[in-house]
Every structure is written in structure tokens, then in C-alpha cells.
Design a protein around this motif. Structure first.
Motif, PDB file in Angstrom:
ATOM      1  N   ALA A   1      -6.401 -25.164   9.299  1.00  0.00           N
ATOM      2  CA  ALA A   1      -6.308 -24.960   7.850  1.00  0.00           C
ATOM      3  C   ALA A   1      -5.486 -26.091   7.237  1.00  0.00           C
ATOM      4  O   ALA A   1      -4.381 -26.384   7.707  1.00  0.00           O
ATOM      5  N   GLY A   2      -6.046 -26.756   6.238  1.00  0.00           N
ATOM      6  CA  GLY A   2      -5.309 -27.807   5.539  1.00  0.00           C
ATOM      7  C   GLY A   2      -5.379 -29.181   6.211  1.00  0.00           C
ATOM      8  O   GLY A   2      -4.901 -30.155   5.649  1.00  0.00           O
TER       9      GLY A   2
ATOM     10  N   ARG B   1      -3.079 -32.025   4.787  1.00  0.00           N
ATOM     11  CA  ARG B   1      -1.764 -31.473   4.433  1.00  0.00           C
ATOM     12  C   ARG B   1      -0.860 -31.302   5.647  1.00  0.00           C
ATOM     13  O   ARG B   1       0.167 -30.638   5.552  1.00  0.00           O
ATOM     14  N   ARG B   2      -1.200 -31.876   6.811  1.00  0.00           N
ATOM     15  CA  ARG B   2      -0.425 -31.584   8.022  1.00  0.00           C
ATOM     16  C   ARG B   2       1.036 -32.026   7.919  1.00  0.00           C
ATOM     17  O   ARG B   2       1.885 -31.491   8.616  1.00  0.00           O
ATOM     18  N   THR B   3       1.316 -33.003   7.094  1.00  0.00           N
ATOM     19  CA  THR B   3       2.697 -33.469   7.011  1.00  0.00           C
ATOM     20  C   THR B   3       3.440 -32.869   5.813  1.00  0.00           C
ATOM     21  O   THR B   3       4.533 -33.320   5.478  1.00  0.00           O
ATOM     22  N   ALA B   4       2.851 -31.829   5.208  1.00  0.00           N
ATOM     23  CA  ALA B   4       3.506 -31.207   4.036  1.00  0.00           C
ATOM     24  C   ALA B   4       4.902 -30.667   4.362  1.00  0.00           C
ATOM     25  O   ALA B   4       5.829 -30.864   3.569  1.00  0.00           O
ATOM     26  N   PRO B   5       5.105 -30.009   5.526  1.00  0.00           N
ATOM     27  CA  PRO B   5       6.463 -29.506   5.811  1.00  0.00           C
ATOM     28  C   PRO B   5       7.486 -30.649   5.901  1.00  0.00           C
ATOM     29  O   PRO B   5       8.592 -30.544   5.347  1.00  0.00           O
ATOM     30  N   TYR B   6       7.099 -31.743   6.561  1.00  0.00           N
ATOM     31  CA  TYR B   6       8.007 -32.892   6.650  1.00  0.00           C
ATOM     32  C   TYR B   6       8.299 -33.449   5.248  1.00  0.00           C
ATOM     33  O   TYR B   6       9.454 -33.762   4.917  1.00  0.00           O
TER      34      TYR B   6
ATOM     35  N   LEU C   1     -10.594 -20.880 -16.689  1.00  0.00           N
ATOM     36  CA  LEU C   1     -10.504 -21.016 -15.233  1.00  0.00           C
ATOM     37  C   LEU C   1      -9.481 -22.113 -14.950  1.00  0.00           C
ATOM     38  O   LEU C   1      -9.577 -23.211 -15.500  1.00  0.00           O
ATOM     39  N   VAL C   2      -8.491 -21.833 -14.104  1.00  0.00           N
ATOM     40  CA  VAL C   2      -7.597 -22.894 -13.623  1.00  0.00           C
ATOM     41  C   VAL C   2      -7.962 -23.109 -12.147  1.00  0.00           C
ATOM     42  O   VAL C   2      -7.659 -22.269 -11.303  1.00  0.00           O
ATOM     43  N   PRO C   3      -8.659 -24.203 -11.835  1.00  0.00           N
ATOM     44  CA  PRO C   3      -9.161 -24.366 -10.465  1.00  0.00           C
ATOM     45  C   PRO C   3      -8.096 -24.957  -9.521  1.00  0.00           C
ATOM     46  O   PRO C   3      -8.300 -26.006  -8.920  1.00  0.00           O
ATOM     47  N   ALA C   4      -6.987 -24.226  -9.385  1.00  0.00           N
ATOM     48  CA  ALA C   4      -5.884 -24.701  -8.525  1.00  0.00           C
ATOM     49  C   ALA C   4      -6.174 -24.314  -7.070  1.00  0.00           C
ATOM     50  O   ALA C   4      -5.333 -23.729  -6.401  1.00  0.00           O
ATOM     51  N   PHE C   5      -7.362 -24.681  -6.595  1.00  0.00           N
ATOM     52  CA  PHE C   5      -7.807 -24.209  -5.275  1.00  0.00           C
ATOM     53  C   PHE C   5      -6.969 -24.770  -4.133  1.00  0.00           C
ATOM     54  O   PHE C   5      -6.875 -24.182  -3.071  1.00  0.00           O
ATOM     55  N   VAL C   6      -6.420 -25.959  -4.333  1.00  0.00           N
ATOM     56  CA  VAL C   6      -5.559 -26.567  -3.285  1.00  0.00           C
ATOM     57  C   VAL C   6      -4.207 -26.903  -3.899  1.00  0.00           C
ATOM     58  O   VAL C   6      -3.600 -27.911  -3.578  1.00  0.00           O
TER      59      VAL C   6
END
Ligand code: ADP
Length: 494
Positions: free
Chosen positions: A40-41, A104-109, A341-346
């Protein structure tokens, strides 16, 4: 007949196009490129597939057009930005999948880095908001997760490149390891002002300088395509990331000129000339492609989901069969009847940078139907763009005079008229909307004297249609404030 060859490597396809002396696109071919989503992501591509697709598209183009390599005066390269490739210098073998800009794998870092004492300094030096979007944390991830990679990188055995660098290295059979300032400014490792790799940033992200390419001007001969690929050597003379190439392709070479691309997402750029932009409204400062080697800058805002919301209507809700159908359907009702519609899908991109936000459809009543939802979806693209342009105007301290548009969804006349209405500013759609490939061709052609001056290529630009604002101020602001209310319901990070 002499031509310039443009190679346009995007996220979903690699394209190749030929331009004649009048700047006309005379032929174009493409080959698909696939993404993998292992978790995921996470979003990955195979760097060898990227190269093979690009080579295939270019060979197919020359073959179909009946053009030989000696007729091509220069090659320009434009590319999906931020995507990171690391490979072995000795063998050319990628040591990991290409980590795609959307990954998004580096989002936590990045979240940790954004909380650290260095955060404000990183933004000041790079012009960027700290985010997993940019290459730096992706390179770091590869060096941490591939056995022995960091040591090999320190020893000069591994090379990093964005897709421009990777393609040029392959085209030159490993002779040239180079990038340009527009791409380098998206790594979070380049000092935006000096245009050089920044030692402090390299230390913070733990990326060895030995693996980084040389940063060359966007419009200059950097090497030659090896004769093995197209039958004769051809100079490589232009490099720019896709959005900056589109800015050039829209003939936006001067401060104050702006373009917005309506593709999967939206990317709005305003040229700021030689002036280093510092956004106070959470936009990005970036390099624009310069044609004389002197630094040129732009302010950029990106929306993650724009045309992708139209795909969602088609593929997930089944409300339409084709993207083009959204136009007559939206125009069949006078308004959305209060539906947003607010398409804030990601999550939401600029100016919110809220990774936790998710989409919302609100204001529904018993009379809301398919047309209202489709219309609300198209309007959401225009509202998101208005937020970018408002922030840009606030940063620049002046209003834009017109917005030049391109990308797949710019074909939608309803959307373009609504955009003009909601911005209160004219929208101009050019005759050639393949602005990305065109911009890379301009850079290569200008470097080799195929075109003599920026003024010459500015003259090639032709408007196909102009959309004038026709909405009264009160309606515009009432609709926009409804949009702001809808956004307020889905943001998680105020
Ligand atoms: P990308 O380069 O990001 O792949 P393109 O510039 O090719 O995107 O544009 C494709 C996007 O534009 C898709 O998301 C599609 O839903 C949208 N799109 C294409 N045609 C239309 C249209 N007539 N109306 C609205 N959206 C459209």
C-alpha cells in the motif's frame, strides 16, 4: 530535412517526437511503461523497462517517419521527475526498482525530518516542502535497504540518477553521467540558489556525493547518443523535468508567465525570471529551464488528483464511459445544486500538504443526480487550481494576466470555461498541447543553433482557443467559499 528529436519519458508511457524548423510536431510514437504496487502506498518501475520503452518508441518513430539519424541535429530529453534509479557503474545493472515519485515508502522518515531542527533550513536551501515526493529520501531508502549499497556508493561503484540521467547514461553507453538544474532541484539535495549539490543536505540524508551526476545547463550539448542506438551519433543538447519542459513548451520564458497542466494531477508553474522565489504560501521554489546558462526560477504548485478524479468516475463509480463524456453531462445542468467533491484520494498537495486527508462528497440532496456529481468532479479540478493560483499570486504580489493550459483534461471546454470563471482570469489553450516534448525540443534546438533565439521559438506558440471569464464576482466567491467549506471537512492537519 533537419529535425530535433524529443524523448519524453512519462510515468505511464515513453514518447518520442520529431520537430521541424518551424517547431511543428511532424511525428510521434509511444510505448507503455508499467508501475508496480508491491505494498500500500508503494510505487515502483523497472528502470530497464523505462529504457527499453524509450528506445523502442524512438526507433519506431524514426522507422515510421522514414527519418535517418544524420537528419537529426539534436536530441532533447524530458522526464517524469523525482523518480530515483540507482545502478552499478561497472555493469549498468539497477540495484533496486526505480522508486517512482508517487511512492510513499519514505513518508515516515520525511515526517521525522520535518519535525527535526534541520527542517526550516532544508526548506530554505531547497525551496521544497519536506516530503516523500522528492528523490533524496528515496535514494537514502535504497542505500539503507540494498546490502552493501552505501559502502559501494561511497566507493564510487554505484550511480544515482533521475530518469533523465539514467536515459542519457544508457544513450551514451555509460560515457555521460549528467543531469540539469530543473531535475536536480527536485532531489532535495541541491541548493536552489547556487545550483550545486549541498554538502550539508548530503550529510543529513546520508547520500555520498560520488554517486551524484554532474549538473549541466538545461540547454547545452552534454554528450552524444552512441551510434549503436540510431545508426549515427546525435548530440544530446536539452534536458528538463516534465513540468519545466512544459513551461518552456508553452513559451513561458519570462517572469510572470504561467501555465497549468491538467493531467493525472495538476501542475501550475509561474516563471519568476532570475528571481529566487521564496514561498510564504507552501508552494515550491524550483528551477526553470534556462537557455543561456544563467539561473532561472519558477514557483510551482501541484494537485495530486485532477484528471484522475475523472478516471475514478469512469472506473470506480461507472458514472461515465469515457472521460470526454463528462463535458456534455456537466453542461447539462446549470450548477451542481450545492454538491462538492474534494478528491483528496491520496491526501492533499499544495497548499495543504495534508497526507492524512481523504476524499469527501457533500451537499447531496434527493435531487442530486449523476450530472451534478460529474459536474462537481470537474469543478473540483478548477477549485484546486484556483487555490494554487491564489497562493502564487500572494507569493508574487501580483495578479496573473492569463493562464496557459495543456494536458489531457485541458481538452474539456466546460472545465476550461469554469476555470476562467472561478479564477476571474482568461485561460488560453495552445494549438500544440504536447508542450512537454515540445519544450525539450526547444532546449535542444536552441543549444545547437537549429533555432537562433528564444524570440524565434516564442513566435511558434499559437493559441487555439481563449476562454474569457463570464461569471459575476458574487457568484464566483459564493461558489469558492462553498469549496473551502468542503475542504475544511476533510483536512486533518490545519
Ligand atoms: P498524464 O500525462 O498525467 O498521464 P494526460 O495529460 O495524458 O495525463 O491526461 C490524462 C488525464 O486527463 C486522465 O486522468 C483523464 O481522466 C483526463 N482526461 C482526458 N480527457 C478528458 C476530458 N475530455 N475531460 C476531462 N478529463 C479528461
Amino acid at each position: 530535412m533537419p529535425f530535433v528529436l524529443s524523448l519524453d519519458e512519462g510515468t505511464t508511457s515513453a514518447r518520442a517526437a520529431l520537430y521541424d524548423e518551424q517547431g511543428r510536431n511532424v511525428a510521434m510514437e509511444s510505448a507503455p511503461v508499467h508501475c508496480r504496487y508491491p505494498q500500500a502506498g508503494w510505487v515502483e518501475q523497472d528502470a530497464d523497462e523505462i529504457w527499453n520503452a524509450q528506445l523502442y518508441a524512438a526507433r519506431l518513430l524514426l522507422d515510421h517517419a522514414g527519418v535517418q539519424a544524420p537528419e537529426i541535429v539534436a536530441v532533447g530529453i524530458t522526464n517524469q521527475r523525482e523518480t530515483a534509479v540507482v545502478w552499478e557503474r561497472a555493469t549498468g545493472r539497477p540495484v533496486a526498482p526505480a522508486i517512482v515519485w508517487q511512492c510513499r515508502r519514505t513518508a515516515p522518515y520525511c515526517a521525522e525530518l520535518a519535525q527535526s531542527f534541520a527542517a526550516a533550513d532544508i526548506t530554505r536551501r531547497t525551496g521544497l516542502v519536506i516530503d516523500a515526493y522528492f528523490s533524496g529520501s528515496k535514494i537514502r531508502w535504497i542505500l539503507e535497504n540494498v546490502p552493501e549499497a552505501r559502502q559501494k556508493a561511497r566507493d564510487g561503484e554505484l550511480l544515482f540518477g533521475n530518469v533523465d540521467t539514467w536515459l542519457i547514461w544508457k544513450l551514451t553507453n555509460g560515457a555521460v553521467h549528467v543531469t540539469d538544474p530543473t531535475n536536480a532541484s527536485r532531489t532535495m539535495l541541491m541548493n536552489l540558489e547556487t545550483g550545486d549539490w549541498d554538502e550539508d543536505l548530503l550529510r543529513i540524508l546520508d547520500v555520498p556525493r560520488a554517486m551524484l551526476p554532474r549538473i549541466a545547463p538545461s540547454s547545452a550539448v552534454v554528450g552524444a547518443v552512441h551510434a549503436e542506438h540510431f545508426g549515427a551519433e546525435i548530440p544530446i543538447a536539452g534536458i528538463a523535468g516534465d513540468q519545466q519542459a512544459a513551461l518552456a513548451g508553452q513559451a513561458c520564458f519570462r517572469a510572470g508567465l504561467s501555465k497549468n497542466t491538467y493531467g493525472t494531477g495538476c501542475f501550475a508553474l509561474m516563471h519568476t525570471g532570475g528571481h529566487l522565489p521564496v514561498s510564504r504560501n507552501r508552494l515550491l521554489g524550483t528551477r526553470a529551464a534556462s537557455t543561456d546558462g544563467l539561473p532561472q526560477f519558477a514557483i510551482e504548485g501541484s494537485v495530486f488528483v485532477a484528471g484522475a478524479a475523472v478516471q475514478w468516475l469512469r472506473d470506480k463509480l461507472g458514472l461515465i464511459q469515457t472521460a470526454a463524456e463528462s463535458e456534455p453531462l456537466a453542461a447539462s445542468v446549470p450548477d451542481t445544486g450545492g454538491v462538492y467533491l474534494v478528491p483528496a484520494f491520496v491526501g492533499l498537495g499544495a497548499p495543504y500538504w495534508d497526507a492524512g486527508a481523504r476524499g469527501i462528497l457533500c451537499g447531496l440532496t434527493r435531487s442530486s443526480d449523476r450530472a451534478h456529481i460529474v459536474r462537481a468532479t470537474l469543478e473540483s479540478i478548477a477549485y484546486q487550481t484556483r487555490e494554487l493560483i491564489d497562493a502564487m499570486q500572494a507569493d508574487a504580489g501580483e495578479r496573473i494576466l492569463e493562464l496557459r493550459v495543456d494536458g489531457g483534461a485541458a481538452a474539456n471546454n466546460f472545465l476550461m470555461q469554469f476555470q476562467a470563471d472561478i479564477l476571474g482570469c482568461p485561460i488560453v489553450r495552445p494549438a500544440d498541447i504536447e508542450t512537454t516534448a515540445l519544450g525539450a525540443a526547444y532546449l535542444a534546438g536552441l543549444a545547437t543553433g537549429f533555432w537562433k533565439s528564444v524570440a524565434e521559438v516564442e513566435n511558434f506558440w499559437r493559441a487555439e482557443r481563449r476562454f474569457e471569464p463570464a461569471m459575476d464576482e458574487a457568484t464566483r466567491e459564493r461558489l469558492f467559499s462553498g469549496w473551502k467549506d468542503a475542504v475544511a471537512r476533510c483536512i486533518t492537519a490545519p
